[in-house]
Design a protein around this motif. Structure first.
Motif, short mmCIF file in Angstrom:
data_model
loop_
_atom_site.label_atom_id
_atom_site.label_comp_id
_atom_site.label_asym_id
_atom_site.label_seq_id
_atom_site.Cartn_x
_atom_site.Cartn_y
_atom_site.Cartn_z
N ILE A 216 0.69 -1.02 -0.33
CA ILE A 216 -0.08 0.11 0.43
C ILE A 216 0.54 1.07 0.08
CG2 ILE A 216 -2.12 1.04 1.49
CD1 ILE A 216 -2.64 -1.52 2.28
N ILE A 217 1.31 1.57 -0.81
CA ILE A 217 2.07 3.13 -1.52
C ILE A 217 1.31 4.27 -1.42
CG2 ILE A 217 3.29 1.55 -2.72
CD1 ILE A 217 2.67 3.03 -5.13
N GLY A 218 0.67 4.76 -0.90
CA GLY A 218 0.29 5.75 -0.95
C GLY A 218 -1.40 6.19 -1.09
N VAL A 219 -2.04 6.96 -1.14
CA VAL A 219 -1.48 8.51 -0.84
C VAL A 219 -1.38 8.42 0.97
CG1 VAL A 219 -0.96 9.20 -2.84
CG2 VAL A 219 -2.80 9.97 -1.12
N LYS A 220 -0.92 9.35 1.71
CA LYS A 220 -0.88 9.67 2.82
C LYS A 220 -2.39 10.86 2.75
CE LYS A 220 1.48 13.44 6.90
NZ LYS A 220 2.15 13.59 6.29
N LYS A 221 -3.45 10.50 4.25
CA LYS A 221 -4.23 11.40 4.70
C LYS A 221 -5.44 10.77 3.12
CE LYS A 221 -4.69 12.85 7.93
NZ LYS A 221 -5.01 11.72 9.46
N GLY A 222 -4.89 9.89 2.22
CA GLY A 222 -6.31 9.11 1.35
C GLY A 222 -7.07 7.98 2.40
N GLY A 223 -6.52 7.16 3.32
CA GLY A 223 -7.40 6.43 3.34
C GLY A 223 -6.48 5.10 4.25
N THR A 224 -5.15 5.24 3.89
CA THR A 224 -4.80 3.38 4.16
C THR A 224 -4.41 3.24 4.80
OG1 THR A 224 -2.85 5.57 4.08
CG2 THR A 224 -2.46 4.92 2.15
N ARG A 225 -4.57 3.78 6.40
CA ARG A 225 -4.88 2.96 7.34
C ARG A 225 -5.90 2.41 7.31
NH1 ARG A 225 -2.42 0.22 11.01
NH2 ARG A 225 -0.46 1.63 10.81
N LYS B 236 7.08 -8.51 -9.54
CA LYS B 236 5.93 -9.09 -9.48
C LYS B 236 4.98 -8.03 -8.58
CE LYS B 236 6.36 -14.06 -11.60
NZ LYS B 236 6.92 -14.88 -11.36
N THR B 237 6.02 -7.08 -8.03
CA THR B 237 5.18 -7.16 -7.07
C THR B 237 3.78 -6.18 -7.49
OG1 THR B 237 7.26 -6.90 -5.52
CG2 THR B 237 5.08 -5.03 -4.88
N LYS B 238 3.13 -6.12 -6.31
CA LYS B 238 1.50 -5.00 -5.86
C LYS B 238 1.12 -4.29 -6.21
CE LYS B 238 -1.71 -9.67 -7.82
NZ LYS B 238 -2.51 -10.61 -6.96
N LEU B 239 1.12 -3.41 -6.02
CA LEU B 239 1.25 -1.71 -5.88
C LEU B 239 -0.50 -1.07 -5.56
CD1 LEU B 239 3.83 -0.52 -8.14
CD2 LEU B 239 3.96 -1.84 -5.87
N ILE B 240 -0.98 -1.31 -4.52
CA ILE B 240 -1.88 0.10 -3.65
C ILE B 240 -1.86 1.60 -3.56
CG2 ILE B 240 -4.33 -0.78 -2.74
CD1 ILE B 240 -3.36 -3.35 -1.90
N VAL B 241 -2.83 1.80 -4.48
CA VAL B 241 -2.98 3.42 -4.03
C VAL B 241 -4.27 4.01 -3.77
CG1 VAL B 241 -1.98 5.93 -4.95
CG2 VAL B 241 -1.07 3.38 -5.95
N VAL B 242 -4.60 4.18 -2.90
CA VAL B 242 -5.30 5.37 -1.92
C VAL B 242 -5.95 6.43 -2.31
CG1 VAL B 242 -7.62 5.30 -0.03
CG2 VAL B 242 -5.65 3.33 -0.31
N LEU B 243 -6.77 6.73 -3.00
CA LEU B 243 -6.94 8.60 -3.95
C LEU B 243 -8.46 9.07 -3.35
CD1 LEU B 243 -4.90 8.16 -7.48
CD2 LEU B 243 -3.96 8.46 -4.86
#
Length: 373
Positions: free
Chosen positions: A125-134, A203-210
């Motif tokens: 889970i690479i981002g974003v800050k204050k986007g809802g990552t927690r 092969k890493t999977k990336l998750i971004v919360v925007l």
């Protein structure tokens, strides 16, 4: 009588001499044939065998090298695809680790009949800050096949020189069939990290919360103000010249929201299929739908449903429960959903105008449209 006998003797001598001459000629002819046949056999043997000898002198070493290379490659393949082979409970356990091949174990522990090991994460889970990552991390932890460390590792942006063994040792132990993920929101906006993650595993999977970049900036400011009451007003931070409303692009609180710019760097190393974008606003409205898509992306069986969530009106965020048969609900910590400062509509509008072209570019890059003003 005597003359007749002498003549007969002479004739007999001549005949004998002729016979000897004939026999001698035949012997020479046979000898010549024998010699020629011998020479021919030798020549044929040389003609047939020498090319093989010459060919062998060139091919054999290469064949031996190829054989050794194939043997070495096969041995490496066996080590690569097999985590361990050992006796356990009077049976042989052979665990194939094709999914986790690029995240090998560092140690194995036995807990009853369970075998546990530490692995590098297969998803970040690479981002974003204050986007809802927690929230995304805590919701994913509801799945029995997903484990994650508690604190943010900050490996790729702060502790990279400590090496992957140090990084792997931060991960929780997993049982067979479980996957490891981790969350560090600063990865998304930090230069150089896409290459480092790629070197760990392509092969890493990336998750971004925007979420809406304007609201994200205000939420970021709320956190800063909670920790430092003496901080300047929001408008004085985001605008370089308050009179002309020129946005200060040097400020981190502003730069994080330029999502398209940061995503471009990640797409230099990873395909769009490896990047899953979570809609931060929809994560609040309908967490179950976002988690359904996220489970599919990670590659685990569906487990998290709407029965795991309830909306907390007071906090303005969903709360969750680990077991749908339980009545108790867990909410995120008190610092989540804290009150936002009052920001005028004019300031919001000016900031939205700044982000609008970058948002449009993000829509074109991802094919996803967000309801951001």
């Amino acid at each position: 009588m005597c003359e007749i006998d002498q003549q007969s003797a002479c004739e007999s001598g001549i005949c004998a001499s002729a016979i000897r001459t004939t026999l001698l000629r035949r012997s020479r002819s046979q000898l010549f044939v024998f010699i020629m046949c011998s020479v021919g056999c030798i020549y044929m043997f040389w003609f047939l065998m020498v090319p093989f000898h010459i060919l062998g002198s060139y091919v054999s070493p290469r064949s031996r090298t190829a054989w050794k290379a194939s043997t070495t490659a096969r041995h490496a393949e066996i080590q690569y695809n097999t985590k361990y082979l050992r006796t356990h409970n009077d049976r042989i356990i052979l665990e194939n680790t094709s999914l986790l091949a690029e995240a090998p174990r560092i140690h194995i522990t036995e807990t009853g009949n369970k075998t546990e090991t530490k692995r590098l994460p297969i998803a970040l889970i690479i981002g974003v800050k204050k986007g809802g990552t927690r929230a995304v991390l805590e919701y994913l932890r509801l799945h029995p096949d997903i484990v994650a460390p508690g604190p943010e590792p900050h490996f790729f942006d702060t502790h990279y020189t400590k090496g992957f063994e140090w990084y792997r040792n931060l991960m929780p132990e997993t049982e067979e069939g479980q996957l490891t993920i981790e969350k560090t929101p600063s990865y998304f906006v930090t230069k150089g990290i896409p290459q480092k993650v790629y070197e760990m595993s392509k092969k890493t999977k990336l998750i971004v919360v925007l979420r809406d970049p304007v609201m994200r900036a205000i939420s970021d400011y709320a956190q800063i103000a909670a920790r430092n009451p003496e901080v300047k007003p929001f408008s004085e931070i985001v605008f370089e010249n308050y009179d002309s409303y020129t946005v200060d692009t040097r400020r981190a609180i502003v730069k994080v929201g330029v999502y398209a710019l940061h995503l471009t760097r990640w797409l230099e190393y990873f395909t769009l299929n490896q990047i899953h974008i979570v809609n931060g606003e929809n994560l609040i409205r309908d967490p179950a739908s976002e988690l359904r898509d996220l489970q599919t992306f990670i590659g685990v069986k569906p487990h998290i449903t709407g029965e795991h969530f309830t909306f907390n009106i007071t906090k303005g965020f969903p709360c969750y429960r680990r077991n749908t048969s339980q009545q108790s609900w867990h909410c995120l910590s008190d610092d989540k959903g804290r009150p936002h400062p009052n920001v005028s509509s004019l300031v919001r509008s000016k900031l939205a105008n700044f982000y609008r072209p970058f948002n449009h570019r993000l829509y074109l890059m991802t094919g996803k449209h967000f309801d951001w003003t």
